[in-house]
Design a protein around this motif. Structure first.
Motif, PDB file in Angstrom:
ATOM      1  N   ILE A  65       0.840  -1.200   0.000  1.00 42.24           N
ATOM      2  CA  ILE A  65       0.000   0.000   0.000  1.00 42.24           C
ATOM      3  C   ILE A  65       0.879   1.257   0.000  1.00 42.24           C
ATOM      4  O   ILE A  65       0.629   2.210  -0.741  1.00 42.24           O
ATOM      5  CB  ILE A  65      -0.938   0.015   1.222  1.00 42.24           C
ATOM      6  N   THR A  66       1.905   1.260   0.837  1.00 45.19           N
ATOM      7  CA  THR A  66       2.794   2.413   0.926  1.00 45.19           C
ATOM      8  C   THR A  66       3.441   2.711  -0.417  1.00 45.19           C
ATOM      9  O   THR A  66       3.539   3.875  -0.844  1.00 45.19           O
ATOM     10  CB  THR A  66       3.868   2.177   2.005  1.00 45.19           C
ATOM     11  N   ASP A  67       3.882   1.662  -1.110  1.00 45.67           N
ATOM     12  CA  ASP A  67       4.490   1.845  -2.428  1.00 45.67           C
ATOM     13  C   ASP A  67       3.485   2.403  -3.435  1.00 45.67           C
ATOM     14  O   ASP A  67       3.789   3.347  -4.181  1.00 45.67           O
ATOM     15  CB  ASP A  67       5.040   0.514  -2.952  1.00 45.67           C
ATOM     16  N   LEU A  68       2.294   1.850  -3.454  1.00 45.80           N
ATOM     17  CA  LEU A  68       1.300   2.253  -4.440  1.00 45.80           C
ATOM     18  C   LEU A  68       0.774   3.663  -4.210  1.00 45.80           C
ATOM     19  O   LEU A  68       0.322   4.329  -5.153  1.00 45.80           O
ATOM     20  CB  LEU A  68       0.131   1.262  -4.440  1.00 45.80           C
ATOM     21  N   LEU A  69       0.816   4.126  -2.954  1.00 41.51           N
ATOM     22  CA  LEU A  69       0.282   5.451  -2.639  1.00 41.51           C
ATOM     23  C   LEU A  69       1.357   6.522  -2.502  1.00 41.51           C
ATOM     24  O   LEU A  69       1.056   7.651  -2.114  1.00 41.51           O
ATOM     25  CB  LEU A  69      -0.535   5.377  -1.344  1.00 41.51           C
ATOM     26  N   ALA A  70       2.584   6.171  -2.840  1.00 42.20           N
ATOM     27  CA  ALA A  70       3.699   7.113  -2.667  1.00 42.20           C
ATOM     28  C   ALA A  70       3.470   8.410  -3.423  1.00 42.20           C
ATOM     29  O   ALA A  70       3.873   9.492  -2.968  1.00 42.20           O
ATOM     30  CB  ALA A  70       5.008   6.457  -3.104  1.00 42.20           C
ATOM     31  N   ASP A  71       2.831   8.345  -4.579  1.00 39.90           N
ATOM     32  CA  ASP A  71       2.555   9.538  -5.384  1.00 39.90           C
ATOM     33  C   ASP A  71       1.073   9.900  -5.369  1.00 39.90           C
ATOM     34  O   ASP A  71       0.576  10.574  -6.277  1.00 39.90           O
ATOM     35  CB  ASP A  71       3.029   9.319  -6.823  1.00 39.90           C
ATOM     36  N   GLY A  72       0.370   9.437  -4.336  1.00 43.05           N
ATOM     37  CA  GLY A  72      -1.059   9.696  -4.264  1.00 43.05           C
ATOM     38  C   GLY A  72      -1.859   8.496  -4.744  1.00 43.05           C
ATOM     39  O   GLY A  72      -1.332   7.564  -5.366  1.00 43.05           O
ATOM     40  N   ALA A  73      -3.147   8.505  -4.472  1.00 49.80           N
ATOM     41  CA  ALA A  73      -4.004   7.376  -4.830  1.00 49.80           C
ATOM     42  C   ALA A  73      -4.243   7.332  -6.326  1.00 49.80           C
ATOM     43  O   ALA A  73      -4.556   8.355  -6.948  1.00 49.80           O
ATOM     44  CB  ALA A  73      -5.332   7.485  -4.097  1.00 49.80           C
ATOM     45  N   PRO A  74      -4.090   6.155  -6.957  1.00 50.60           N
ATOM     46  CA  PRO A  74      -4.392   6.031  -8.381  1.00 50.60           C
ATOM     47  C   PRO A  74      -5.842   6.394  -8.674  1.00 50.60           C
ATOM     48  O   PRO A  74      -6.724   6.247  -7.824  1.00 50.60           O
ATOM     49  CB  PRO A  74      -4.124   4.543  -8.661  1.00 50.60           C
ATOM     50  N   GLU A  75      -6.088   6.853  -9.865  1.00 46.28           N
ATOM     51  CA  GLU A  75      -7.429   7.275 -10.268  1.00 46.28           C
ATOM     52  C   GLU A  75      -8.440   6.139 -10.082  1.00 46.28           C
ATOM     53  O   GLU A  75      -8.167   4.983 -10.410  1.00 46.28           O
ATOM     54  CB  GLU A  75      -7.419   7.723 -11.730  1.00 46.28           C
ATOM     55  N   GLY A  76      -9.575   6.488  -9.524  1.00 45.28           N
ATOM     56  CA  GLY A  76     -10.649   5.516  -9.355  1.00 45.28           C
ATOM     57  C   GLY A  76     -10.576   4.705  -8.081  1.00 45.28           C
ATOM     58  O   GLY A  76     -11.443   3.860  -7.847  1.00 45.28           O
ATOM     59  N   THR A  77      -9.565   4.947  -7.215  1.00 47.04           N
ATOM     60  CA  THR A  77      -9.436   4.145  -5.989  1.00 47.04           C
ATOM     61  C   THR A  77      -9.771   4.923  -4.726  1.00 47.04           C
ATOM     62  O   THR A  77      -9.924   4.312  -3.666  1.00 47.04           O
ATOM     63  CB  THR A  77      -8.010   3.591  -5.840  1.00 47.04           C
ATOM     64  N   ALA A  78      -9.876   6.253  -4.819  1.00 48.86           N
ATOM     65  CA  ALA A  78     -10.047   7.061  -3.614  1.00 48.86           C
ATOM     66  C   ALA A  78     -11.379   7.803  -3.625  1.00 48.86           C
ATOM     67  O   ALA A  78     -11.911   8.161  -4.683  1.00 48.86           O
ATOM     68  CB  ALA A  78      -8.901   8.054  -3.469  1.00 48.86           C
ATOM     69  N   HIS A  79     -11.895   8.029  -2.403  1.00 49.06           N
ATOM     70  CA  HIS A  79     -13.142   8.759  -2.210  1.00 49.06           C
ATOM     71  C   HIS A  79     -12.896   9.873  -1.195  1.00 49.06           C
ATOM     72  O   HIS A  79     -12.227   9.653  -0.178  1.00 49.06           O
ATOM     73  CB  HIS A  79     -14.242   7.835  -1.676  1.00 49.06           C
ATOM     74  N   PRO A  80     -13.457  11.071  -1.416  1.00 45.41           N
ATOM     75  CA  PRO A  80     -13.349  12.120  -0.399  1.00 45.41           C
ATOM     76  C   PRO A  80     -13.968  11.657   0.921  1.00 45.41           C
ATOM     77  O   PRO A  80     -15.037  11.043   0.939  1.00 45.41           O
ATOM     78  CB  PRO A  80     -14.137  13.286  -1.001  1.00 45.41           C
ATOM     79  N   LEU A  81     -13.289  11.953   2.007  1.00 46.77           N
ATOM     80  CA  LEU A  81     -13.745  11.498   3.318  1.00 46.77           C
ATOM     81  C   LEU A  81     -15.166  11.960   3.615  1.00 46.77           C
ATOM     82  O   LEU A  81     -15.975  11.223   4.195  1.00 46.77           O
ATOM     83  CB  LEU A  81     -12.780  12.012   4.391  1.00 46.77           C
ATOM     84  N   GLY A  82     -15.485  13.183   3.210  1.00 47.27           N
ATOM     85  CA  GLY A  82     -16.800  13.727   3.506  1.00 47.27           C
ATOM     86  C   GLY A  82     -17.930  13.113   2.714  1.00 47.27           C
ATOM     87  O   GLY A  82     -19.100  13.419   2.962  1.00 47.27           O
ATOM     88  N   GLU A  83     -17.610  12.246   1.756  1.00 48.76           N
ATOM     89  CA  GLU A  83     -18.649  11.650   0.912  1.00 48.76           C
ATOM     90  C   GLU A  83     -18.863  10.164   1.183  1.00 48.76           C
ATOM     91  O   GLU A  83     -19.584   9.497   0.447  1.00 48.76           O
ATOM     92  CB  GLU A  83     -18.305  11.865  -0.567  1.00 48.76           C
ATOM     93  N   VAL A  84     -18.241   9.647   2.213  1.00 45.57           N
ATOM     94  CA  VAL A  84     -18.409   8.230   2.532  1.00 45.57           C
ATOM     95  C   VAL A  84     -19.040   8.084   3.904  1.00 45.57           C
ATOM     96  O   VAL A  84     -19.095   9.025   4.685  1.00 45.57           O
ATOM     97  CB  VAL A  84     -17.067   7.465   2.492  1.00 45.57           C
ATOM     98  N   ARG A  85     -19.523   6.889   4.171  1.00 45.83           N
ATOM     99  CA  ARG A  85     -20.067   6.560   5.488  1.00 45.83           C
ATOM    100  C   ARG A  85     -19.110   5.574   6.155  1.00 45.83           C
ATOM    101  O   ARG A  85     -18.683   4.599   5.530  1.00 45.83           O
ATOM    102  CB  ARG A  85     -21.464   5.939   5.335  1.00 45.83           C
TER     103      ARG A  85
END
Length: 394
Positions: free
Chosen positions: A76-96
């Motif tokens: 996970i650390t390696d994959l997120l080193a430059d930020g989350a790849p497109e389509g894998t992340a959600h804004p915190l305020g929009e999830v439950r």
């Protein structure tokens, strides 16, 4: 038992050196496992293409063991080193956010010498503050796993028997002395066999991570019922935990020696590894800071708690939660982890938002946050655990 992501803790403290795990559901989607990175939640099933994370709890992943936890964290650390790849992340305020794991068993300890001494002075003013066994073993009790709830869940004022010192007989009704307990909790990832034991130095092989805990306490119900068998209805109505489980691996820089144990514990409670933790909590009452309890002052370590919990052959299970008990420092007016200490049993009210207050009233909100040292001088965030008091049901 869920919390809308907005306001679920400060962004600071949620970098690559933390990556706490939680369970979330995007708008219109099913619950799944993610990690928090800044103000986003990364979907691990999408990031890693691994179905163990397309689940409504962390239990299946936690059961895979420490070696697997380490490999996944590195990936996970390696994959997120430059930020989350497109389509894998959600804004915190929009999830439950949901309860992050299925709670198997729940044990609450009493590991702060300062808290135990303060309560001893309150309850037994003419006797020694600590009971004779306190410095020989981590005192604890078995709680109710089914009433562990995620941050943001309202807490209904409990009812039960209570008897004030000036009353001739007990009465039944809503608690009049509703309190908090600011604690740190530890989540078992891999358990043990019935009849076996977990040694102090095996702690990191079994414990997956840590959460914030508020063990709500009805002091009047508790005071009448606890002799001779201990806490029951005064504790079992609700225990709130944070939605994020901070991996044990993220807390390496927070490890500190214990403040000192005298007399020396029995051999099964001794180990080569120190698991004191330099974590500072902040307690807010209706948005106003009232205390900063320091976990580094705790007398018993979580490794000793787990060793004692299993020394009689009791099995540990994936999803077991054990908590530290109230965290309090040397200055009970500024570092007390419960309102019974901060107000000295209600005799020394606090001023909260301009009002004199002792115990919780309906509509009150309590929020506990925490941070600890991270590598390179940064801070590790735990998010928050919040609850609002609702009136007792008829």
């Amino acid at each position: 038992m869920e919390l809308v992501g907005a306001g679920a803790g400060p962004v600071t403290g949620f970098g690559l050196d933390n990556l706490p795990y939680g369970v979330f559901s995007p708008a219109g989607g099913a619950p799944r496992v993610g990690v928090r990175l800044g103000d986003e939640v990364v979907d691990l099933a999408a990031l890693l293409d691994d179905e163990v994370f397309a689940a409504a709890s962390l239990n299946a992943f936690m059961a895979q063991g420490r070696e697997r936890w380490t490999r996944v964290r590195e990936r996970i650390t390696d994959l997120l080193a430059d930020g989350a790849p497109e389509g894998t992340a959600h804004p915190l305020g929009e999830v439950r956010l949901h309860l992050p794991f299925e709670v198997a068993d729940y044990v609450d300890f009493y590991a702060s010498e300062h808290h135990a001494s303060n309560l001893g002075r309150l309850f037994r003013p003419d006797a020694e503050p600590l009971m004779p066994n306190w410095k020989h073993l981590p005192v604890g009790y078995h709680g109710r796993a089914g009433t562990v709830v995620v941050s943001g869940t309202d807490v209904v004022r409990p009812c039960g028997q209570r008897k004030a010192p000036d009353e001739a007989a007990p009465t039944y009704g809503p608690s009049r002395r509703l309190d908090i307990e600011a604690e740190l909790g530890f989540v078992v990832g891999t358990g043990s066999q019935l009849g076996g034991r977990i040694g102090v130095d095996e702690f990191a092989d079994h414990v997956f991570g840590a959460v914030l805990v508020n063990d709500w306490s009805a002091r009047d119900i508790q005071a009448w019922e606890y002799v001779p068998l201990g806490p029951h209805l005064g504790k079992s109505f609700a225990t709130s935990i944070s939605p994020w489980v901070v991996p044990l691996a993220a807390l390496e820089a927070a490890r500190v020696p214990l403040p000192g144990q005298d007399p020396e514990p029995l051999p099964y409670l001794r180990g080569a590894q120190d698991w004191g933790l330099d974590v500072e909590l902040v307690v807010e009452w209706n948005g106003e800071e009232v205390s900063r309890p320091p976990y580094r002052d705790m007398y018993w370590s979580p490794a000793q708690m787990l060793a004692h919990m299993t020394v009689n052959g009791a099995s540990a299970r994936t999803g077991d939660l054990f908590a530290s008990g109230t965290i309090s420092g040397t200055d009970r007016r500024r570092q007390g982890g419960a309102f019974i200490e901060l107000t000295w049993g209600g005799r020394e009210p606090l001023t909260v938002k301009g009002e004199q207050r002792t115990f919780l009233e309906d509509g009150d909100e309590v929020t506990i946050t925490a941070t600890g040292p991270g590598p390179g001088g940064g801070r590790i965030g735990f998010g928050e655990v919040t609850g609002t008091i609702r009136p007792a049901t008829p």
